[in-house]
Design a protein around this motif. Structure first.
Motif, PDB file in Angstrom:
ATOM      1  N   UNK A   5      42.245  -7.099-111.753  1.00  0.00           N
ATOM      2  CA  UNK A   5      41.010  -6.502-112.742  1.00  0.00           C
ATOM      3  C   UNK A   5      39.974  -7.861-113.030  1.00  0.00           C
ATOM      4  N   UNK A   6      40.714  -9.218-113.468  1.00  0.00           N
ATOM      5  CA  UNK A   6      39.742 -10.257-114.022  1.00  0.00           C
ATOM      6  C   UNK A   6      39.428 -10.930-112.941  1.00  0.00           C
ATOM      7  N   UNK A   7      39.523 -10.958-111.745  1.00  0.00           N
ATOM      8  CA  UNK A   7      38.337 -11.079-110.385  1.00  0.00           C
ATOM      9  C   UNK A   7      37.908  -9.996-110.665  1.00  0.00           C
TER      10      UNK A   7
ATOM     11  N   UNK B  52      38.870  -6.293-101.923  1.00  0.00           N
ATOM     12  CA  UNK B  52      39.961  -5.676-101.800  1.00  0.00           C
ATOM     13  C   UNK B  52      39.734  -7.319-100.302  1.00  0.00           C
ATOM     14  N   UNK B  53      39.146  -8.166-100.146  1.00  0.00           N
ATOM     15  CA  UNK B  53      39.360  -9.399 -99.325  1.00  0.00           C
ATOM     16  C   UNK B  53      40.410 -10.149-100.591  1.00  0.00           C
ATOM     17  N   UNK B  54      39.365 -10.148-101.326  1.00  0.00           N
ATOM     18  CA  UNK B  54      40.006 -11.421-102.439  1.00  0.00           C
ATOM     19  C   UNK B  54      41.321 -10.817-103.502  1.00  0.00           C
ATOM     20  N   UNK B  55      41.110  -9.787-103.602  1.00  0.00           N
ATOM     21  CA  UNK B  55      42.720  -9.169-103.768  1.00  0.00           C
ATOM     22  C   UNK B  55      43.928  -9.181-102.720  1.00  0.00           C
ATOM     23  N   UNK B  56      43.554  -9.448-101.469  1.00  0.00           N
ATOM     24  CA  UNK B  56      44.527  -9.259-100.759  1.00  0.00           C
ATOM     25  C   UNK B  56      45.056 -11.436-101.051  1.00  0.00           C
ATOM     26  N   UNK B  57      44.716 -11.585-101.186  1.00  0.00           N
ATOM     27  CA  UNK B  57      44.773 -13.152-101.427  1.00  0.00           C
ATOM     28  C   UNK B  57      45.678 -13.140-102.369  1.00  0.00           C
ATOM     29  N   UNK B  58      45.308 -12.862-103.218  1.00  0.00           N
ATOM     30  CA  UNK B  58      46.056 -13.473-104.375  1.00  0.00           C
ATOM     31  C   UNK B  58      47.096 -11.945-104.253  1.00  0.00           C
ATOM     32  N   UNK B  59      47.228 -11.200-103.715  1.00  0.00           N
ATOM     33  CA  UNK B  59      48.671 -10.632-102.875  1.00  0.00           C
ATOM     34  C   UNK B  59      49.773 -10.806-101.883  1.00  0.00           C
TER      35      UNK B  59
ATOM     36  N   UNK C 225      53.578  -5.764-109.866  1.00  0.00           N
ATOM     37  CA  UNK C 225      52.606  -5.457-109.753  1.00  0.00           C
ATOM     38  C   UNK C 225      51.240  -5.080-110.985  1.00  0.00           C
ATOM     39  N   UNK C 226      52.394  -5.085-111.939  1.00  0.00           N
ATOM     40  CA  UNK C 226      51.264  -5.027-112.926  1.00  0.00           C
ATOM     41  C   UNK C 226      50.482  -6.879-113.148  1.00  0.00           C
ATOM     42  N   UNK C 227      50.928  -7.620-112.978  1.00  0.00           N
ATOM     43  CA  UNK C 227      50.639  -9.027-113.243  1.00  0.00           C
ATOM     44  C   UNK C 227      49.859  -9.317-111.677  1.00  0.00           C
ATOM     45  N   UNK C 228      49.816  -8.459-110.381  1.00  0.00           N
ATOM     46  CA  UNK C 228      48.423  -8.300-110.222  1.00  0.00           C
ATOM     47  C   UNK C 228      47.345  -8.130-110.124  1.00  0.00           C
ATOM     48  N   UNK C 229      47.578  -6.580-111.022  1.00  0.00           N
ATOM     49  CA  UNK C 229      46.834  -5.962-111.176  1.00  0.00           C
ATOM     50  C   UNK C 229      45.711  -6.416-112.159  1.00  0.00           C
TER      51      UNK C 229
ATOM     52  N   UNK D  13      37.511 -17.441-106.846  1.00  0.00           N
ATOM     53  CA  UNK D  13      35.756 -18.201-105.868  1.00  0.00           C
ATOM     54  C   UNK D  13      35.242 -17.700-104.594  1.00  0.00           C
ATOM     55  N   UNK D  14      36.853 -16.581-103.470  1.00  0.00           N
ATOM     56  CA  UNK D  14      36.602 -16.148-102.585  1.00  0.00           C
ATOM     57  C   UNK D  14      35.400 -14.802-102.939  1.00  0.00           C
ATOM     58  N   UNK D  15      36.082 -14.607-103.703  1.00  0.00           N
ATOM     59  CA  UNK D  15      35.360 -12.713-104.050  1.00  0.00           C
ATOM     60  C   UNK D  15      33.063 -13.501-104.279  1.00  0.00           C
ATOM     61  N   UNK D  16      33.364 -14.886-104.842  1.00  0.00           N
ATOM     62  CA  UNK D  16      31.856 -15.422-105.032  1.00  0.00           C
ATOM     63  C   UNK D  16      31.338 -15.632-103.743  1.00  0.00           C
TER      64      UNK D  16
END
Lengths: 198, 232
Positions: free
Chosen positions: A82-84, A36-43, A74-78, A3-6
């Motif tokens: 990737x789905x996002x 990167x911004x959305x990835x940071x949320x997941x991180x 790390x694999x979980x985050x990855x 949603x955030x990346x959208x």
């Protein structure tokens, strides 16, 4: 995350207005900012959830090494990132009428390598920043300066691929991405045990 | 007066005298550069400061490794103090650079690899100092040592990436062409020496201060424990 990346993509289309269609050069930039911004949320959730629920000591009591905990995290985050990213590319295709299909394979490789590097350093720093009060702010302050080479290489390689240039020109950027991933995997292997010490 | 004290005082005085001599050399001994004029004199501050910023971060890197290896908190203190002084010198570099660049290059800033890497370096070590501020006491040394190592290892990769990134576009200014006369060389050597002395002087007193701080904390913790013990 999706949603955030959208939302990031929508904001960009408002920010640039109609100028976006005429200027192809900023497409990789928009994509990677969204990633990167959305990835940071997941991180920040990666270790944040463990701290909040107090499950980290349990994880540490498991008969696995810190390196294995790191790899799993790390694999979980990855996977989630990737789905996002796949979702973001789909939305981008629809909103900006950009066809990614002809470049799917090299683009996928670049995005995967870039995301891998980002996830590696992100997981290390997520473990660090989750202990602090200013969790999310600290995570971005730690991650962004270190991820500069990944961002530069990924954005440039994405741009070159979308321009339809040959794989040779992208190769030097791929080398930087692979080198970054390797070096930081090694560093994580050497140092993650120290971070997990309570 | 202990023998230790006798050695200590001259070091700071030598630093002070060397800084005075450096100032004299910069403004009175070194000739004014023909094309750049007076603004070139900033070079004598800029170059040694850049060197010392890198030296400071390198010491942080080495001290971080030594801390993780030996588990002695004195290495953690050394890494912290060195990073702090490194950030100060890095800030000096980033401030003096644009002051010089505006009249010479006609821009405050270009995305030249060296400039950009220095800026990223500054961000990394400011993050390092911030991290130390927010992490709890028992994890601080470990976390900052890991970050000190990661941050330094990242520098060559960043430099490589930025160089490749800029070489795609034509770079307006490639080299500064340092071809300087002998008095200028003397001045530069003297300022280098003075700045190095200043660096170690600052590092030494900063480590001493840090040690005093931890000692005081330990004593006050002991004292509080004792009061707590007595009231119960």
């Amino acid at each position: 995350m999706c949603l955030f990346s959208f939302l990031v993509l929508i904001i960009f289309s408002f920010a640039f207005g109609t100028g976006l269609k005429s200027f192809k050069g900023i497409i990789p930039g928009i994509l990677w900012v969204a990633f990167i911004f959305s990835g940071l949320l997941g991180l920040s959730r990666s270790f944040g959830v463990e701290r909040d629920k107090g499950t980290l000591p349990g994880l540490l009591l498991c008969p696995v090494s810190p390196w294995e905990i790191f790899l799993a995290k790390m694999i979980g985050t990855l996977i989630f990132t990737v789905i996002m990213e796949i979702f973001t590319l789909l939305v981008f295709t629809i909103l900006y009428n950009q066809n990614f299909l002809p470049f799917l394979l090299p683009l996928g490789l670049v995005i995967f390598l870039g995301t891998l590097g980002f996830s590696i350093i992100g997981t290390i720093f997520s473990a660090m920043s989750s202990t602090t009060r200013t969790r999310d702010v600290m995570l971005s302050i730690l991650v962004f300066p270190i991820s500069v080479p990944v961002i530069i290489a990924a954005v440039k390689a994405t741009g070159l691929i979308l321009d339809g240039t040959s794989i040779q020109t992208v190769f030097s950027w791929l080398k930087i991405l692979v080198a970054f991933d390797f070096v930081f995997l090694l560093l994580a292997y050497l140092t993650f045990g120290f971070i997990m010490e309570e | 007066m202990t023998p230790k004290r006798i050695i200590k005082i001259p070091f700071e005085i030598i630093t002070f005298l060397a800084m005075l001599a450096a100032l004299y050399a910069i403004f009175l001994y070194a000739p004014v550069e023909k094309t750049m004029g007076l603004v070139q004199k900033i070079f004598y501050i800029h170059v040694p400061a850049a060197f010392l910023a890198f030296l400071g971060f390198f010491i942080t890197f080495i001290a971080s490794i030594l801390y993780l290896y030996k588990r002695d908190l004195k290495w953690d203190a050394a890494a912290f103090c060195s990073a702090e002084i490194g950030v100060i010198f890095c800030t000096i570099v980033l401030i003096t650079g644009p002051i010089w660049a505006k009249p010479i290059w006609n821009v405050w800033w270009t995305w030249d690899p060296r400039l950009t890497t220095t800026l990223i370096l500054w961000f990394i070590y400011v993050a390092y100092l911030m991290l130390r501020g927010v992490v709890s006491e028992h994890q601080r040394a470990n976390f900052s040592a890991v970050f000190g190592i990661i941050g330094f290892v990242n520098v060559p990769i960043t430099f490589l990436a930025i160089r490749l990134w800029r070489s795609i576009h034509p770079v307006l200014i490639t080299s500064r062409g340092i071809n300087i006369s002998t008095p200028m060389k003397h001045t530069l050597a003297l300022t280098f020496l003075a700045f190095c002395l200043l660096f170690f002087c600052l590092l030494k007193s900063r480590i001493k201060l840090e040690k005093m701080r931890t000692d005081t904390e330990m004593v006050s913790a002991l004292f509080e424990d004792k009061i707590h013990y007595q009231t119960n």
